[in-house]
Design a protein around this motif. Sequence first.
Motif, mmCIF file in Angstrom:
data_model
loop_
_atom_site.group_PDB
_atom_site.id
_atom_site.type_symbol
_atom_site.label_atom_id
_atom_site.label_comp_id
_atom_site.label_asym_id
_atom_site.label_seq_id
_atom_site.Cartn_x
_atom_site.Cartn_y
_atom_site.Cartn_z
ATOM 1 N N ALA A 22 0.835 -1.208 0.000
ATOM 2 C CA ALA A 22 0.000 0.000 0.000
ATOM 3 C C ALA A 22 0.867 1.254 0.000
ATOM 4 O O ALA A 22 0.527 2.255 -0.643
ATOM 5 N N CYS A 23 2.000 1.204 0.693
ATOM 6 C CA CYS A 23 2.921 2.341 0.689
ATOM 7 C C CYS A 23 3.477 2.570 -0.720
ATOM 8 O O CYS A 23 3.572 3.709 -1.184
ATOM 9 N N ALA A 24 3.842 1.485 -1.386
ATOM 10 C CA ALA A 24 4.346 1.604 -2.759
ATOM 11 C C ALA A 24 3.280 2.182 -3.680
ATOM 12 O O ALA A 24 3.571 3.025 -4.532
ATOM 13 N N ALA A 25 2.033 1.753 -3.493
ATOM 14 C CA ALA A 25 0.938 2.278 -4.309
ATOM 15 C C ALA A 25 0.741 3.769 -4.044
ATOM 16 O O ALA A 25 0.563 4.558 -4.982
ATOM 17 N N PHE A 26 0.779 4.173 -2.777
ATOM 18 C CA PHE A 26 0.641 5.587 -2.419
ATOM 19 C C PHE A 26 1.767 6.394 -3.057
ATOM 20 O O PHE A 26 1.532 7.447 -3.658
ATOM 21 N N GLU A 27 2.990 5.901 -2.944
ATOM 22 C CA GLU A 27 4.144 6.588 -3.526
ATOM 23 C C GLU A 27 4.009 6.708 -5.042
ATOM 24 O O GLU A 27 4.290 7.765 -5.614
ATOM 25 N N GLN A 28 3.607 5.636 -5.682
ATOM 26 C CA GLN A 28 3.497 5.622 -7.143
ATOM 27 C C GLN A 28 2.584 6.745 -7.631
ATOM 28 O O GLN A 28 2.887 7.410 -8.616
ATOM 29 N N GLU A 155 -7.738 10.095 6.588
ATOM 30 C CA GLU A 155 -8.458 8.820 6.599
ATOM 31 C C GLU A 155 -8.783 8.397 5.177
ATOM 32 O O GLU A 155 -8.843 9.227 4.274
ATOM 33 N N GLY A 156 -9.040 7.116 5.019
ATOM 34 C CA GLY A 156 -9.458 6.585 3.728
ATOM 35 C C GLY A 156 -9.767 5.113 3.858
ATOM 36 O O GLY A 156 -8.944 4.364 4.391
ATOM 37 N N GLN A 157 -10.923 4.710 3.390
ATOM 38 C CA GLN A 157 -11.317 3.302 3.444
ATOM 39 C C GLN A 157 -10.674 2.500 2.313
ATOM 40 O O GLN A 157 -10.645 1.277 2.356
ATOM 41 N N SER A 158 -10.196 3.204 1.296
ATOM 42 C CA SER A 158 -9.506 2.562 0.177
ATOM 43 C C SER A 158 -8.266 3.393 -0.138
ATOM 44 O O SER A 158 -8.133 4.537 0.343
ATOM 45 N N MET A 159 -7.382 2.839 -0.953
ATOM 46 C CA MET A 159 -6.194 3.595 -1.339
ATOM 47 C C MET A 159 -6.599 4.843 -2.110
ATOM 48 O O MET A 159 -6.052 5.923 -1.893
ATOM 49 N N GLN A 160 -7.575 4.724 -2.996
ATOM 50 C CA GLN A 160 -8.007 5.893 -3.759
ATOM 51 C C GLN A 160 -8.547 6.980 -2.841
ATOM 52 O O GLN A 160 -8.251 8.160 -3.017
ATOM 53 N N GLU A 161 -9.307 6.578 -1.837
ATOM 54 C CA GLU A 161 -9.859 7.558 -0.906
ATOM 55 C C GLU A 161 -8.746 8.220 -0.085
ATOM 56 O O GLU A 161 -8.778 9.432 0.153
ATOM 57 N N LEU A 162 -7.749 7.453 0.337
ATOM 58 C CA LEU A 162 -6.618 8.027 1.065
ATOM 59 C C LEU A 162 -5.880 9.036 0.192
ATOM 60 O O LEU A 162 -5.538 10.133 0.641
ATOM 61 N N ILE A 163 -5.649 8.676 -1.050
ATOM 62 C CA ILE A 163 -4.955 9.582 -1.975
ATOM 63 C C ILE A 163 -5.808 10.836 -2.209
ATOM 64 O O ILE A 163 -5.305 11.958 -2.121
#
Length: 181
Positions: A22-28, A155-163
């Motif tokens: 998830a960290c890699a996805a956020f960074e990407q 906050e975010g329930q999904s990666m997209q929501e966090l981003i």
Amino acid sequence: LVVGPDDADSTVVVYEDFLCPACAAFEQVTVAEFERMTDEGTLQVEYRPFELLDQTDYSKRATNAFAVVLDEHGPEVAKDFHDLLFANQPQEAGSPPDDDWLVEQAEEAGADAEQVRGPIEDMAFEGWVENATDHASQDGVRATPTVRVDGEDVEGQSMQELIDNTMSAISYSGPEEQFTG
């Protein structure tokens, strides 16, 4: 590792583990815009890697290697190394890359391989990793990535929501980029 000016409009703190998908996805998704905004002076980002995932020793070794590169070569090379570790992240399960691989990544980021090899292999910053992990725990971090904008958890329930919530919190006005992981 702090990137961007002290007088930026917003600050982002990212607690992360180099093995966390998830960290890699956020960074990407955020790396290019965070870089643009730090270059413009509107954002300061503080990256706080630590060891959360301990099913192998990779998280600890990668965080130690990051600290070595930061200590030996400074923030610019450390940021490039940070980005390479996420861009080339190993699978969470299976055999992790060895120290030679970490040295190769450090060298690709601009570090002198001979200067960083010994401290990487000897875990010279193991205490630093333990302190970073303790500090994250004391800060209430229980998952990665944990993102704080101007001192408030995003906050975010999904990666997209966090981003999306992160970008909204920093008043991002660029093109929307969808998470595809």
